[in-house]
Design a protein around this motif. Structure first.
Motif, PDB file in Angstrom:
ATOM      1  N   SER A 105       0.308  -1.259   0.114  1.00 61.76           N
ATOM      2  CA  SER A 105      -0.355   0.529  -0.070  1.00 61.76           C
ATOM      3  C   SER A 105       0.804   1.186  -0.181  1.00 61.76           C
ATOM      4  O   SER A 105       1.906   0.935   0.235  1.00 61.76           O
ATOM      5  CB  SER A 105      -1.713  -0.018   1.082  1.00 61.76           C
ATOM      6  OG  SER A 105      -0.620   0.519   2.030  1.00 61.76           O
ATOM      7  N   ALA A 107       0.030   3.687   1.860  1.00 59.33           N
ATOM      8  CA  ALA A 107      -0.116   4.387   3.305  1.00 59.33           C
ATOM      9  C   ALA A 107       1.433   4.331   4.414  1.00 59.33           C
ATOM     10  O   ALA A 107       2.299   3.781   4.165  1.00 59.33           O
ATOM     11  CB  ALA A 107      -1.218   3.830   4.315  1.00 59.33           C
ATOM     12  N   ASP A 114       3.470   3.959   7.735  1.00 60.13           N
ATOM     13  CA  ASP A 114       3.653   2.513   8.564  1.00 60.13           C
ATOM     14  C   ASP A 114       4.448   2.999   9.571  1.00 60.13           C
ATOM     15  O   ASP A 114       5.506   4.356   8.804  1.00 60.13           O
ATOM     16  CB  ASP A 114       3.649   1.168   8.376  1.00 60.13           C
ATOM     17  CG  ASP A 114       3.416   0.140   9.427  1.00 60.13           C
ATOM     18  OD1 ASP A 114       3.447  -0.492   9.261  1.00 60.13           O
ATOM     19  OD2 ASP A 114       3.344   0.707  10.609  1.00 60.13           O
ATOM     20  N   GLN A 121     -11.921   4.267   8.077  1.00 61.61           N
ATOM     21  CA  GLN A 121     -12.419   3.703   8.247  1.00 61.61           C
ATOM     22  C   GLN A 121     -11.362   2.411   8.603  1.00 61.61           C
ATOM     23  O   GLN A 121     -10.584   2.670   9.009  1.00 61.61           O
ATOM     24  CB  GLN A 121     -11.861   3.716   6.249  1.00 61.61           C
ATOM     25  CG  GLN A 121     -12.691   4.238   5.305  1.00 61.61           C
ATOM     26  CD  GLN A 121     -12.227   4.222   4.110  1.00 61.61           C
ATOM     27  OE1 GLN A 121     -11.822   3.531   3.750  1.00 61.61           O
ATOM     28  NE2 GLN A 121     -13.234   4.418   3.960  1.00 61.61           N
ATOM     29  N   ARG A 161      -9.734  -1.485   7.692  1.00 59.41           N
ATOM     30  CA  ARG A 161      -9.684  -2.012   6.958  1.00 59.41           C
ATOM     31  C   ARG A 161      -9.533  -3.223   7.382  1.00 59.41           C
ATOM     32  O   ARG A 161      -8.831  -3.516   7.494  1.00 59.41           O
ATOM     33  CB  ARG A 161      -9.130  -1.606   5.508  1.00 59.41           C
ATOM     34  CG  ARG A 161      -9.194   0.291   5.365  1.00 59.41           C
ATOM     35  CD  ARG A 161      -9.159   0.172   4.332  1.00 59.41           C
ATOM     36  NE  ARG A 161      -9.322   1.005   3.766  1.00 59.41           N
ATOM     37  CZ  ARG A 161      -8.100   2.608   2.912  1.00 59.41           C
ATOM     38  NH1 ARG A 161      -7.407   2.166   2.586  1.00 59.41           N
ATOM     39  NH2 ARG A 161      -8.610   3.604   1.965  1.00 59.41           N
ATOM     40  N   HIS A 192      -6.194  -5.169   6.825  1.00 59.09           N
ATOM     41  CA  HIS A 192      -4.721  -4.981   7.237  1.00 59.09           C
ATOM     42  C   HIS A 192      -5.122  -5.665   8.627  1.00 59.09           C
ATOM     43  O   HIS A 192      -4.274  -5.072   9.975  1.00 59.09           O
ATOM     44  CB  HIS A 192      -4.714  -3.508   7.019  1.00 59.09           C
ATOM     45  CG  HIS A 192      -4.180  -3.163   5.288  1.00 59.09           C
ATOM     46  ND1 HIS A 192      -3.188  -3.104   4.765  1.00 59.09           N
ATOM     47  CD2 HIS A 192      -4.852  -2.533   4.813  1.00 59.09           C
ATOM     48  CE1 HIS A 192      -3.189  -3.127   3.522  1.00 59.09           C
ATOM     49  NE2 HIS A 192      -4.288  -2.125   3.653  1.00 59.09           N
ATOM     50  N   TYR A 249      -7.510   3.531   8.506  1.00 62.62           N
ATOM     51  CA  TYR A 249      -7.593   4.547   7.821  1.00 62.62           C
ATOM     52  C   TYR A 249      -8.771   5.870   8.200  1.00 62.62           C
ATOM     53  O   TYR A 249      -9.571   5.796   8.518  1.00 62.62           O
ATOM     54  CB  TYR A 249      -7.278   4.078   6.446  1.00 62.62           C
ATOM     55  CG  TYR A 249      -6.437   3.352   6.380  1.00 62.62           C
ATOM     56  CD1 TYR A 249      -5.672   3.565   5.321  1.00 62.62           C
ATOM     57  CD2 TYR A 249      -6.416   1.666   6.480  1.00 62.62           C
ATOM     58  CE1 TYR A 249      -4.749   2.807   4.766  1.00 62.62           C
ATOM     59  CE2 TYR A 249      -5.417   0.856   6.407  1.00 62.62           C
ATOM     60  CZ  TYR A 249      -4.589   1.360   5.029  1.00 62.62           C
ATOM     61  OH  TYR A 249      -3.609   0.423   4.543  1.00 62.62           O
ATOM     62  N   VAL A 271     -10.076   8.794   5.324  1.00 63.08           N
ATOM     63  CA  VAL A 271     -10.677  10.031   4.424  1.00 63.08           C
ATOM     64  C   VAL A 271     -11.242  10.536   4.113  1.00 63.08           C
ATOM     65  O   VAL A 271     -12.036  11.343   5.040  1.00 63.08           O
ATOM     66  CB  VAL A 271     -11.177   8.534   3.718  1.00 63.08           C
ATOM     67  CG1 VAL A 271     -11.671   8.969   2.051  1.00 63.08           C
ATOM     68  CG2 VAL A 271     -10.605   7.360   3.577  1.00 63.08           C
ATOM     69  N   GLU A 323      -5.973   9.826   1.533  1.00 62.98           N
ATOM     70  CA  GLU A 323      -5.996   9.016   2.418  1.00 62.98           C
ATOM     71  C   GLU A 323      -5.644   8.870   3.680  1.00 62.98           C
ATOM     72  O   GLU A 323      -3.724   8.585   2.642  1.00 62.98           O
ATOM     73  CB  GLU A 323      -6.672   7.672   2.062  1.00 62.98           C
ATOM     74  CG  GLU A 323      -5.739   7.011   1.258  1.00 62.98           C
ATOM     75  CD  GLU A 323      -6.832   5.456   0.914  1.00 62.98           C
ATOM     76  OE1 GLU A 323      -6.042   4.628   0.885  1.00 62.98           O
ATOM     77  OE2 GLU A 323      -7.876   5.647   0.520  1.00 62.98           O
ATOM     78  N   VAL A 324      -5.329   8.518   4.411  1.00 62.17           N
ATOM     79  CA  VAL A 324      -3.817   8.580   5.310  1.00 62.17           C
ATOM     80  C   VAL A 324      -4.221   7.326   6.782  1.00 62.17           C
ATOM     81  O   VAL A 324      -5.244   7.558   6.711  1.00 62.17           O
ATOM     82  CB  VAL A 324      -4.119   9.514   6.513  1.00 62.17           C
ATOM     83  CG1 VAL A 324      -2.159   9.750   7.425  1.00 62.17           C
ATOM     84  CG2 VAL A 324      -4.241  10.897   5.598  1.00 62.17           C
ATOM     85  N   GLY A 325      -3.527   6.099   6.425  1.00 58.95           N
ATOM     86  CA  GLY A 325      -2.853   5.247   7.142  1.00 58.95           C
ATOM     87  C   GLY A 325      -2.441   5.255   8.064  1.00 58.95           C
ATOM     88  O   GLY A 325      -1.145   6.369   8.313  1.00 58.95           O
TER      89      GLY A 325
END
Length: 317
Positions: free
Chosen positions: A140, A142, A144, A241, A243, A246, A290, A292, A299-301
């Protein structure tokens, strides 16, 4: 870790951690000791009640000679021993602000005695809160994180900061404090287009767990309150969100998204409640969160929010 040097053995009499103002330090006790005997704070760093300690050991279970020797603090030349401390906010002001990158955590103090009775004291250098660093989540785009750990085990002359490749886990996190501090630092420096992206640019939005649990019971849903903070310069129409792709071991229970509405800029926040359920026993990271922006599609993870140990219910144990 404390390493014995010189030509003779030494006996460590006491190891304490003197926290900075507003913080409290707790020694992570070894087997047979009490955490309550190992608490230091900025108000009474040197108050120890040895009589209480002696009384608490009267009813303690018998220990082997090897256990007693290991816990005696005696170090032969070249021997080493590690002492661990947990440091957290204690005063109202420190609890409100949190602990951020660059904050002074305190100083370790070690009292020892040599074979002929000579005593001495060692002081570590000031331990400083390390930064949060990030790496991409596999598969992805995003963000980590990787772990940066400050050792509270105290060297003879200096404290050590070690960066490891494992994932950074926030527990009662100060992540939003780190982001705010990074933003303030960036605004005070001249623009540099070649500089790496700062933490507030990587995470314009943060999610923090509020009083996350240390344990979960298998198959028993548990409520968790999370705080979403908008660090950017504009209001955002946000959706949280969770998900499943993950999440491992601990997953969302119920709806996998929550529409938050418009969150104001520059520290605007909102708190929402989600439900989690553990599917497998063991130690897991709570992750897969996440945020959004429904207006722009950004979007930011999030990093893993915290670690939790999943236990079997008594009827299954």
């Amino acid at each position: 870790g404390l390493v014995a040097g010189g030509r003779g053995a030494v006996t460590v009499e006491e190891v304490t951690f003197r926290p900075a103002e507003g913080l409290i330090a707790r020694r992570i006790a070894e087997e047979g000791t009490s955490d309550d005997d190992n608490i230091n704070n900025d108000d009474n760093n040197n108050n120890n009640n040895n009589n209480d300690k002696d009384n608490s050991n009267i009813n303690a279970p018998r220990r082997s000679a090897l256990d007693l020797y290991d816990s005696s603090g005696r170090l032969e030349p070249g021997d080493s021993h590690r002492y661990l401390f947990s440091v957290k906010a204690h005063s109202a002001a420190a609890s409100l602000r949190g602990i951020a990158y660059g904050d002074e955590l305190g100083q370790a103090v070690i009292t020892y005695r040599k074979a002929m009775g000579e005593s001495g004291t060692l002081y570590s250098s000031t331990v400083v809160c390390p930064p949060t660093s990030f790496r991409p989540i596999e598969g992805s785009t995003a963000a980590d994180t990787t772990t940066t750990t400050t050792t509270s085990d105290v060297p003879t002359s200096t404290s050590t900061t070690i960066a490891t490749p494992s994932k950074f886990v926030t527990h009662k996190s100060g992540l939003s404090v780190d982001v705010a501090a990074a933003s303030a630092q960036r605004s005070s420096l001249p623009a540099n287009p070649t500089a790496p992206r700062s933490l507030d640019e990587l995470l314009p939005i943060t999610i923090e767990p509020i009083d996350p649990p240390a344990t979960l019971l298998l198959s028993h849903p548990r409520k968790l309150t999370v705080l979403i903070v908008n660090h950017s310069d504009r209001a955002m129409n946000l959706q949280l969100q969770m998900r499943l792709s993950h999440m491992t071991g601990v997953v969302v229970c119920g709806s996998s998204f929550l529409t938050l509405g418009e969150v104001p800029p520059r520290g605007g926040s909102c708190a929402v409640e989600v439900r989690l359920v553990a599917l497998v026993a063991g130690l897991f990271e709570v992750k897969g969160f996440y945020v959004v922006d429904l207006t722009t599609g950004m979007e930011v993870g999030m990093p893993s929010l915290f670690e939790v140990f999943v236990e079997l219910p008594e009827e299954m144990g």
